[in-house]
Design a protein around this motif. Sequence first.
Motif, PDB file in Angstrom:
ATOM      1  N   GLY A   1      54.672 -26.412  19.374  1.00 56.92           N
ATOM      2  CA  GLY A   1      54.705 -25.467  18.268  1.00 56.92           C
ATOM      3  C   GLY A   1      53.590 -24.908  18.118  1.00 56.92           C
ATOM      4  O   GLY A   1      52.764 -24.521  18.781  1.00 56.92           O
ATOM      5  N   LYS A   2      53.166 -25.078  16.743  1.00 61.19           N
ATOM      6  CA  LYS A   2      51.951 -24.379  16.086  1.00 61.19           C
ATOM      7  C   LYS A   2      50.816 -25.368  16.315  1.00 61.19           C
ATOM      8  O   LYS A   2      51.100 -26.492  16.456  1.00 61.19           O
ATOM      9  CB  LYS A   2      52.018 -24.152  14.650  1.00 61.19           C
TER      10      LYS A   2
ATOM     11  N   GLY B   1      46.994 -29.965  12.385  1.00 56.80           N
ATOM     12  CA  GLY B   1      46.559 -31.002  12.348  1.00 56.80           C
ATOM     13  C   GLY B   1      47.419 -32.382  12.017  1.00 56.80           C
ATOM     14  O   GLY B   1      47.069 -33.502  11.866  1.00 56.80           O
ATOM     15  N   LYS B   2      48.667 -32.151  12.298  1.00 54.07           N
ATOM     16  CA  LYS B   2      49.855 -32.917  11.888  1.00 54.07           C
ATOM     17  C   LYS B   2      49.789 -34.362  12.906  1.00 54.07           C
ATOM     18  O   LYS B   2      49.400 -34.268  13.958  1.00 54.07           O
ATOM     19  CB  LYS B   2      51.133 -32.315  12.034  1.00 54.07           C
ATOM     20  N   THR B   3      50.424 -35.345  12.236  1.00 58.39           N
ATOM     21  CA  THR B   3      50.643 -36.501  13.177  1.00 58.39           C
ATOM     22  C   THR B   3      52.087 -36.742  13.313  1.00 58.39           C
ATOM     23  O   THR B   3      52.813 -36.327  12.659  1.00 58.39           O
ATOM     24  CB  THR B   3      49.851 -37.697  12.576  1.00 58.39           C
ATOM     25  N   SER B   4      52.466 -37.814  14.283  1.00 60.45           N
ATOM     26  CA  SER B   4      53.864 -37.846  14.302  1.00 60.45           C
ATOM     27  C   SER B   4      54.344 -38.954  13.334  1.00 60.45           C
ATOM     28  O   SER B   4      53.473 -39.565  12.697  1.00 60.45           O
ATOM     29  CB  SER B   4      53.993 -38.609  15.734  1.00 60.45           C
ATOM     30  N   PRO B   5      55.707 -38.857  12.831  1.00 58.65           N
ATOM     31  CA  PRO B   5      56.086 -39.206  11.876  1.00 58.65           C
ATOM     32  C   PRO B   5      56.140 -40.689  11.545  1.00 58.65           C
ATOM     33  O   PRO B   5      55.820 -41.430  10.506  1.00 58.65           O
ATOM     34  CB  PRO B   5      57.688 -38.945  11.603  1.00 58.65           C
TER      35      PRO B   5
ATOM     36  N   ILE C   1      49.165 -34.736  17.054  1.00 59.48           N
ATOM     37  CA  ILE C   1      49.947 -34.017  17.622  1.00 59.48           C
ATOM     38  C   ILE C   1      49.213 -32.732  18.113  1.00 59.48           C
ATOM     39  O   ILE C   1      48.174 -32.160  17.377  1.00 59.48           O
ATOM     40  CB  ILE C   1      51.134 -33.200  16.662  1.00 59.48           C
ATOM     41  N   ILE C   2      49.103 -32.444  19.465  1.00 58.98           N
ATOM     42  CA  ILE C   2      47.909 -31.497  19.897  1.00 58.98           C
ATOM     43  C   ILE C   2      48.864 -30.309  20.537  1.00 58.98           C
ATOM     44  O   ILE C   2      49.996 -30.806  21.250  1.00 58.98           O
ATOM     45  CB  ILE C   2      47.226 -32.240  21.072  1.00 58.98           C
ATOM     46  N   THR C   3      48.502 -29.191  20.151  1.00 58.31           N
ATOM     47  CA  THR C   3      49.307 -27.957  20.604  1.00 58.31           C
ATOM     48  C   THR C   3      50.825 -28.222  20.401  1.00 58.31           C
ATOM     49  O   THR C   3      51.578 -27.613  21.084  1.00 58.31           O
ATOM     50  CB  THR C   3      49.157 -27.479  22.153  1.00 58.31           C
ATOM     51  N   GLY C   4      51.061 -28.833  19.229  1.00 56.90           N
ATOM     52  CA  GLY C   4      52.356 -28.964  18.479  1.00 56.90           C
ATOM     53  C   GLY C   4      53.061 -30.024  19.388  1.00 56.90           C
ATOM     54  O   GLY C   4      54.323 -30.337  19.058  1.00 56.90           O
ATOM     55  N   LEU C   5      52.374 -30.972  20.485  1.00 55.04           N
ATOM     56  CA  LEU C   5      52.894 -31.900  21.154  1.00 55.04           C
ATOM     57  C   LEU C   5      52.690 -33.196  20.657  1.00 55.04           C
ATOM     58  O   LEU C   5      51.703 -33.547  20.621  1.00 55.04           O
ATOM     59  CB  LEU C   5      52.579 -31.782  22.643  1.00 55.04           C
TER      60      LEU C   5
ATOM     61  N   ARG D   1      66.160 -24.786  17.173  1.00 58.11           N
ATOM     62  CA  ARG D   1      65.367 -25.871  16.437  1.00 58.11           C
ATOM     63  C   ARG D   1      65.235 -25.309  14.780  1.00 58.11           C
ATOM     64  O   ARG D   1      65.249 -26.371  14.228  1.00 58.11           O
ATOM     65  CB  ARG D   1      64.258 -26.143  17.051  1.00 58.11           C
ATOM     66  N   LYS D   2      64.874 -24.082  14.939  1.00 64.18           N
ATOM     67  CA  LYS D   2      64.924 -23.396  13.501  1.00 64.18           C
ATOM     68  C   LYS D   2      66.220 -23.747  12.537  1.00 64.18           C
ATOM     69  O   LYS D   2      66.308 -24.142  11.514  1.00 64.18           O
ATOM     70  CB  LYS D   2      64.673 -22.142  13.566  1.00 64.18           C
ATOM     71  N   ALA D   3      67.282 -23.392  13.389  1.00 67.51           N
ATOM     72  CA  ALA D   3      68.495 -23.334  12.627  1.00 67.51           C
ATOM     73  C   ALA D   3      68.748 -25.270  12.267  1.00 67.51           C
ATOM     74  O   ALA D   3      69.618 -25.374  11.123  1.00 67.51           O
ATOM     75  CB  ALA D   3      69.609 -23.155  13.784  1.00 67.51           C
ATOM     76  N   LEU D   4      68.292 -26.092  12.907  1.00 67.44           N
ATOM     77  CA  LEU D   4      68.316 -27.463  12.731  1.00 67.44           C
ATOM     78  C   LEU D   4      67.156 -28.014  11.653  1.00 67.44           C
ATOM     79  O   LEU D   4      67.431 -29.263  11.144  1.00 67.44           O
ATOM     80  CB  LEU D   4      68.282 -28.284  13.958  1.00 67.44           C
ATOM     81  N   GLY D   5      66.296 -27.217  11.636  1.00 65.09           N
ATOM     82  CA  GLY D   5      65.151 -27.873  10.861  1.00 65.09           C
ATOM     83  C   GLY D   5      64.245 -28.929  11.793  1.00 65.09           C
ATOM     84  O   GLY D   5      63.796 -29.569  11.151  1.00 65.09           O
ATOM     85  N   SER D   6      64.385 -28.815  13.005  1.00 70.31           N
ATOM     86  CA  SER D   6      63.701 -29.609  13.821  1.00 70.31           C
ATOM     87  C   SER D   6      62.230 -29.197  14.036  1.00 70.31           C
ATOM     88  O   SER D   6      62.060 -28.109  14.292  1.00 70.31           O
ATOM     89  CB  SER D   6      64.385 -29.782  15.339  1.00 70.31           C
ATOM     90  N   VAL D   7      61.471 -30.125  13.884  1.00 67.82           N
ATOM     91  CA  VAL D   7      59.994 -29.859  13.810  1.00 67.82           C
ATOM     92  C   VAL D   7      59.408 -30.664  15.102  1.00 67.82           C
ATOM     93  O   VAL D   7      58.192 -29.951  15.085  1.00 67.82           O
ATOM     94  CB  VAL D   7      59.277 -29.985  12.358  1.00 67.82           C
ATOM     95  N   TYR D   8      59.668 -31.555  15.427  1.00 65.48           N
ATOM     96  CA  TYR D   8      58.833 -32.447  16.339  1.00 65.48           C
ATOM     97  C   TYR D   8      59.467 -32.066  17.646  1.00 65.48           C
ATOM     98  O   TYR D   8      60.431 -32.022  17.979  1.00 65.48           O
ATOM     99  CB  TYR D   8      58.797 -33.719  15.863  1.00 65.48           C
ATOM    100  N   SER D   9      58.371 -31.909  18.663  1.00 71.44           N
ATOM    101  CA  SER D   9      58.942 -31.653  19.943  1.00 71.44           C
ATOM    102  C   SER D   9      57.650 -32.219  20.870  1.00 71.44           C
ATOM    103  O   SER D   9      56.510 -32.325  20.549  1.00 71.44           O
ATOM    104  CB  SER D   9      59.003 -30.281  20.392  1.00 71.44           C
TER     105      SER D   9
END
Length: 749
Positions: free
Chosen positions: A339-340, A343-347, A353-357, A122-130
């Motif tokens: 992930g981390k 306080g982010k939200t889905s795009p 997003i809770i516990t990165g999900l 995911r790092k290699a792709l720059g993928s942030v959402y999971s």
Amino acid sequence: MSDGWRQTACILCSVNCGLEVKTEDGHLTKVRGDRAHPGSRGYACEKAQRLDYYQNGRHRLATPLRRRADGTFESIDWDTAIREVAAKLAHVRDAFGGDTIFYYGGGGQGNHLGGGYSGALRKALGSVYSSNALAQEKTGEFWVDGQLYGRPRCHTTGDFERAEVAVFVGKNPWQSHGFPRARAVLRAIAADEKRTLVVIDPRRTETAELADFHLQVKPGTDAFCLSALLGVLVQEDVIDHDFLRDHTVNEAEIFAVLRAVPVADYCTRAGVSEELVRAVARRIAAAASVSIFEDLGIQQAPHSTLNSYLEKLVYLLTGNFAKAGCMNIHTRMAGLGGGKESGKTSPVGGHRIITGLIPANAIPEEILTDHPKRFRAMIVESSNPCHSLADSRRMREALDALELVVVIDVALTETGRHAHYVLPAPSQFEKWEATFFTLEFPENVFQLRAPLFPPLAGTLAEPEIHRRLVRALGALDGVDLAPLRTAAARGRAAFAPALLQFTCERPELAGLVPVILYEVLGPTLGAGNEAVALLWGAAHTCAMSYPESVRRAGFTGDGAALGEALFEAIYTRRSGVTFTVDAYEETWRRLATPDGKINLTVPELMDELRALLRARTAPAPAFPFVLTAGERRTSTATTIFRDPAWRKKDAAGALRMSPADAASLGVADGGRVRITTKRGSAEAVVEVHDGMQAGHVSLPNGYGLSYPDPHGEPVVHGIAPNELTACEDRDWLAGTPWHKHVPARVEAV
Ligand SMILES: Nc1nc2c(c(=O)[nH]1)N[C@H]1C(S)=C(S)[C@@H](COP(=O)(O)OP(=O)(O)OC[C@H]3O[C@@H](n4cnc5c(=O)[nH]c(N)nc54)[C@H](O)[C@@H]3O)O[C@H]1N2
Ligand SMILES: Nc1nc2c(c(=O)[nH]1)N[C@H]1C(S)=C(S)[C@@H](COP(=O)(O)OP(=O)(O)OC[C@H]3O[C@@H](n4cnc5c(=O)[nH]c(N)nc54)[C@H](O)[C@@H]3O)O[C@H]1N2
Ligand code: SF4
Ligand SMILES: [Mo]
């Protein structure tokens, strides 16, 4: 290895009981509980006997598959598969941004080691959402943990072996387990007149049969039942004032609400006797220790997140925290998915997003739109979202709308059929494996399993798949790993500071560390053992995070030596390792609130809580029944077994129904009915079950999988529950689905 018995673990539920097995010709021929496993101590349930149905069968894939334009699949070799998948992922990244590549899964009930390497891809792709399955059950609870204890990762666990009172809310541990040696522990509580078992469940479950108190709520009314219970505690003033004074803050607002709870009315609305609720409240208040387990019955039902909050208040107001037999914050060997914390939200939908999900129910919305930041590609690893997430039809539509879907699995699943590429993995008994379901307190156990068999020809283990994709993407091009290799050759003691220096100098490569460990430290562990390298890092992090608890577990050494001792034990002790032993005060040190106190009022939930006073729900006339879509039975094990022959009973996955409803529909046991919801319809075989209340029907989870017949033609067995569920039926805050509460109509056929 003695008398041919070899140590491994069961992969069917989060308890992962230690097993000893005998093998012959690639088969698991004998299975028994491993007495040397420090958690399960020889215990195993009946399902473990069937594990060979996972290991062997017509579901196993032995070559990468590429989908043709007509929807059929062709076999390709691994070099082609890696080259094409990497090129297509790179194309999506370059055209739309790496953040449009969505990652789902990473492990099931028995396998998390492979997913540990996915972060590098995911790092290699720059993928942030999971996301993963936790985002359709536990994220609401995690969010509440964050509100009360400071961080969503302050997850508490019960101490049922010692608890004087054990409470199960929407949880049937007799069938679903969820803590070590569940049936033995339940029987011990039931047999001891000084201890008390409380069950809150609309159905008289196997656990409820053993209970001293069964609050047989109407489906979906737990918020009323739990509020009433809390109302009694506060109004009868049987709360633990000393505990509240010393350890909590912000009680005023929540207490005001609880003082105003109309207990009798709420009991009526929950369908439980007020006398019984008062008796349960008093029993909990009087106990020296109380442990509570909340699970899907409230987490996948209306008021999901609110229910989690109320459940936690029950043990907090009575001071059953940070003590023996009570609720405690456990250690962990590694984080579970996601992930981390942010306080982010889905795009697209702006979902929390809770516990990165990302909420699992929101995934189709993040795809089926023309929003520029919609997901364009999906990598699915060890999960079957087209079967396990709400509204399978919509999930299939979503997958079909993506530019690229890559599935890593042992079988061609319902999800794999909608993939462009399916990459076959060895089974969990053909590679190093482990889970990070390290959820116990005061003793927490981790087991690294060695392979029992060589990998099936044509498969590649997930760590190697991730490594090859990272390499094919060029993410490590030009990075000189020679100094790290030299250090690793001198031993792990020399390697540790070299790695630290490397990541300080090249912080942008930190996300690739799993693959770097695999390539550099892996070979020093022996050929075929490279995947273990990640655990070296995990062991060191664990020893640094909980040095006292690791020492109490018998490990010695200072600094890196402690982590090294722990790693050595993990790597060599086949029956598993007690990696931390906690003192109960440790729970206080793990609280992450700034003042070290528990916050009792969760402002975001107050409106919903107050609104219960006015809430009146009546079933829509078109759907007079409540369907629980997905109940744990002896015949279910998520979707790990695909061959229906593994089941000894309940081949059809019967729809359970009360005798009263069966009589009014004119159906008998074994008769057929049609069940219809707003999203789908299916024909079911009826089991008349006197533990069901009128108006409530239930279907098991894990059915409705296709399995090839002897000619290779796929045949579906039973009802896939999520053909009947809907994405929008979910918790407003955490997005958790209401799988246990699907309005339905039932007609005799
Ligand atoms: N045999 C078996 N064991 C498993 C699994 C499996 O597939 N098969 N899966 C594992 C997994 S992934 C998980 S998450 C756990 C889940 O473990 P559980 O949560 O125990 O499993 P369920 O049977 O889905 O749901 C628990 C109970 O919720 C009740 N329920 C339904 N509606 C309501 C309601 O409105 N209120 C209340 N209070 N209860 C309600 C049901 O009657 C049921 O008894 O099990 C694990 N163990
Ligand atoms: N309606 C309804 N839906 C539900 C539930 C419910 O109660 N009702 N329960 C929900 C719950 S709690 C959960 S946890 C989810 C579970 O659903 P999922 O998250 O989809 O997980 P599993 O069913 O365990 O599927 C695991 C997949 O991993 C594959 N697999 C097995 N071993 C390996 C391996 O070594 N490597 C790889 N790469 N793949 C492997 C299997 O073939 C299978 O396809 O279902 C959820 N869905
Ligand atoms: S299904 Fe769960 S309780 Fe049963 S043997 Fe496997 S891990 Fe243990
Ligand atoms: Mo689950």
